[in-house]
Design a protein around this motif. Sequence first.
Motif, short mmCIF file in Angstrom:
data_model
loop_
_atom_site.label_atom_id
_atom_site.label_comp_id
_atom_site.label_asym_id
_atom_site.label_seq_id
_atom_site.Cartn_x
_atom_site.Cartn_y
_atom_site.Cartn_z
N SER A 70 3.27 18.70 -7.13
CA SER A 70 3.73 17.31 -7.30
C SER A 70 2.54 16.35 -7.40
CB SER A 70 4.66 16.90 -6.16
OG SER A 70 3.96 16.87 -4.94
N ARG A 71 1.47 16.65 -6.66
CA ARG A 71 0.27 15.80 -6.74
C ARG A 71 -0.43 15.98 -8.10
NH1 ARG A 71 0.35 11.90 -2.97
NH2 ARG A 71 0.94 12.79 -0.99
N LEU A 72 -0.39 17.19 -8.63
CA LEU A 72 -0.97 17.40 -9.96
C LEU A 72 -0.20 16.63 -11.03
CD1 LEU A 72 -1.87 21.21 -9.96
CD2 LEU A 72 -3.43 19.27 -9.98
N ILE A 73 1.13 16.62 -10.91
CA ILE A 73 1.95 15.88 -11.88
C ILE A 73 1.71 14.37 -11.74
CG2 ILE A 73 4.33 15.29 -12.51
CD1 ILE A 73 5.08 18.18 -11.72
N THR A 74 1.61 13.88 -10.50
CA THR A 74 1.35 12.46 -10.27
C THR A 74 -0.01 12.05 -10.83
OG1 THR A 74 2.68 12.57 -8.25
CG2 THR A 74 1.24 10.66 -8.50
N ALA A 75 -1.04 12.86 -10.60
CA ALA A 75 -2.37 12.57 -11.12
C ALA A 75 -2.38 12.62 -12.64
CB ALA A 75 -3.39 13.54 -10.55
N GLN A 76 -1.65 13.58 -13.19
CA GLN A 76 -1.57 13.71 -14.65
C GLN A 76 -0.93 12.46 -15.25
OE1 GLN A 76 0.44 17.30 -15.75
NE2 GLN A 76 0.63 16.71 -17.88
N ARG A 77 0.15 11.94 -14.67
CA ARG A 77 0.80 10.73 -15.16
C ARG A 77 -0.09 9.50 -15.00
NH1 ARG A 77 6.75 11.78 -12.60
NH2 ARG A 77 7.40 13.37 -14.11
N PHE A 78 -0.81 9.43 -13.88
CA PHE A 78 -1.71 8.31 -13.63
C PHE A 78 -2.80 8.21 -14.70
CE2 PHE A 78 -5.70 6.83 -11.70
CZ PHE A 78 -5.33 5.55 -11.34
N TYR A 79 -3.45 9.33 -14.97
CA TYR A 79 -4.53 9.31 -15.95
C TYR A 79 -4.01 9.17 -17.37
CZ TYR A 79 -7.92 10.21 -12.34
OH TYR A 79 -8.71 10.09 -11.23
N GLN A 80 -2.81 9.65 -17.63
CA GLN A 80 -2.21 9.46 -18.95
C GLN A 80 -1.91 7.98 -19.18
OE1 GLN A 80 1.56 11.40 -19.50
NE2 GLN A 80 1.49 11.18 -21.73
N ARG A 81 -1.36 7.31 -18.17
CA ARG A 81 -1.06 5.88 -18.29
C ARG A 81 -2.36 5.07 -18.48
NH1 ARG A 81 1.70 5.20 -13.81
NH2 ARG A 81 -0.09 4.49 -12.59
N THR A 134 -4.06 30.65 -9.36
CA THR A 134 -4.27 29.68 -8.26
C THR A 134 -5.74 29.39 -8.03
OG1 THR A 134 -4.25 31.48 -6.67
CG2 THR A 134 -2.16 30.33 -7.06
N ASN A 135 -6.60 29.85 -8.89
CA ASN A 135 -8.04 29.67 -8.67
C ASN A 135 -8.62 28.52 -9.51
OD1 ASN A 135 -7.75 30.90 -11.10
ND2 ASN A 135 -9.21 32.55 -10.74
N ASP A 136 -7.95 27.38 -9.55
CA ASP A 136 -8.48 26.22 -10.27
C ASP A 136 -9.26 25.32 -9.30
OD1 ASP A 136 -6.45 25.18 -8.77
OD2 ASP A 136 -5.21 24.55 -10.44
N TYR A 161 -6.61 22.29 -3.55
CA TYR A 161 -6.17 21.53 -2.38
C TYR A 161 -4.97 20.64 -2.68
CZ TYR A 161 -9.04 18.00 -4.73
OH TYR A 161 -9.60 17.15 -5.66
N LEU A 162 -4.55 20.53 -3.96
CA LEU A 162 -3.41 19.71 -4.34
C LEU A 162 -2.21 20.59 -4.63
CD1 LEU A 162 -5.09 17.20 -6.83
CD2 LEU A 162 -4.47 16.77 -4.47
N ASP A 163 -1.04 20.10 -4.27
CA ASP A 163 0.18 20.84 -4.62
C ASP A 163 0.63 20.40 -6.02
OD1 ASP A 163 0.92 18.31 -3.92
OD2 ASP A 163 2.70 18.88 -2.79
#
Length: 186
Positions: free
Chosen positions: A114-125, A104-106, A110-112
Amino acid sequence: MFKNTIIILLLLFGSCLVDAQVLPKAILQSKDTVKSKEINPLSPAKAAFFSAVLPGLGQAYNKKYWKIPLVYGAMGTSLYYYSVNNKKYHDFRDAYKSRLAGFTNDKYQYLDDSRLITAQRFYQRNRDMSLLLTAAFYILNIVDANIDAHLLQFNVNDNLTLNPKIEQNDINFRTTFGLALNMTFK
């Protein structure tokens, strides 16, 4: 009576004089007024090949040097955004993988998840879109060099002009606008 005789004699002798003239046959020779340039049909294919090997080289072959910075600017910008989005995608992906592993030390604490998955999809697109734009600019570079080489062989001179024409209407004295196509044949 004397007047009529003179008129008849003039008509008779006048027509004989005209018929008596024999003109030599004139040989008509027309000069070619249009100087044709030698057309190289392989020039467009050569320009396209040069642009495919090295982007911008086809534009240099066509002597359109001002297009080379545009080609490299478009491709360089899309490649820059590809690298930025790829870096962000891998950051969020690694953060999510470390969360799944129990750490948990990344830097995205401050993001949960689901927000990490959403950001990952956004930058992948965005990364994929940047790569698609890079390929589109590469193909557009080749097509531009090919079309430009074709248009260099197109005959454009002063014999064919398209000029705007402004005339005054004779009825109500208002100006009318239009286009005039003038063709001069020599």
